[in-house]
Write an enzyme that holds these catalytic residues in place. Structure first.
Site, short mmCIF file in Angstrom:
data_model
loop_
_atom_site.label_atom_id
_atom_site.label_comp_id
_atom_site.label_asym_id
_atom_site.label_seq_id
_atom_site.Cartn_x
_atom_site.Cartn_y
_atom_site.Cartn_z
N ARG A 49 0.62 -0.88 -0.32
CA ARG A 49 -0.06 -0.48 0.20
C ARG A 49 1.35 1.09 -0.26
NH1 ARG A 49 -2.65 -3.11 -1.89
NH2 ARG A 49 -4.66 -4.03 -1.18
N SER B 122 15.93 15.16 0.69
CA SER B 122 16.48 13.66 1.53
C SER B 122 16.15 12.92 2.15
CB SER B 122 17.85 14.42 2.35
OG SER B 122 18.62 13.74 2.74
N GLU C 144 2.28 1.45 -3.66
CA GLU C 144 0.93 2.30 -4.52
C GLU C 144 0.53 3.74 -4.05
OE1 GLU C 144 -3.38 0.73 -5.47
OE2 GLU C 144 -3.47 0.48 -2.91
#
Length: 149
Positions: free
Chosen positions: A91, A117, A94
């Site tokens: 997830r 960074s 995603e």
């Protein structure tokens, strides 16, 4: 001479001891006075700990000196490709696949040509109550690094 234990083996011992002792990641992080996400990542093999931190954790979890040695090693950072199938990790992948291009554009619009960074970086996780179900709040806090040509 015996080789130093692999970080992955040390991580398994740490997690097993943590579960068996009933300690939370938050409790362990408090013991070494370090951020909980960093501490958890370090104990799972993604960061080196200093000797004092490694010794304190192993004392707390009743682990041997071989684990203390391993926790101090520089890591080979990254994720086992098999872990990417885990629903929680997937997830995150995603969400970055969907929102990554928008975040990149917004960083460039706000800061200019550069990146956030992941070395000079803080991360936190929190729970936020919500009537429709509690929310997971993840905060990435990285220093802006501009491209210098």
């Amino acid at each position: 001479m015996t080789p130093i234990m692999a970080k992955s083996d040390a991580a398994k011992l740490v997690n097993s001891a943590r579960i068996r002792t009933g300690l939370s990641w938050h409790q362990i992080a408090a013991e070494i006075d370090a951020p909980v996400v960093w501490t958890t990542a370090a104990l799972l093999g993604q960061h080196p700990m200093n000797k004092e931190q490694a010794t304190a954790v192993c004392r707390l979890l009743d682990l041997e000196e071989t684990v203390v040695e391993s926790l101090q090693l520089p890591p080979s950072r990254g994720t086992d490709p098999a872990l990417l199938a885990d629903p929680t990790i997937y997830r995150f992948m995603e969400a970055l696949s969907v929102y990554g291009p928008a975040l990149k554009e917004l960083i460039h619009e706000e800061f200019g040509d550069g990146i956030m960074s992941a070395i000079n970086f803080n991360i936190d996780i929190a729970r936020r109550p919500d009537p429709a179900g509690d929310r997971v709040v993840v905060t990435f806090d990285g220093k802006f690094l501009d491209y210098n040509w």
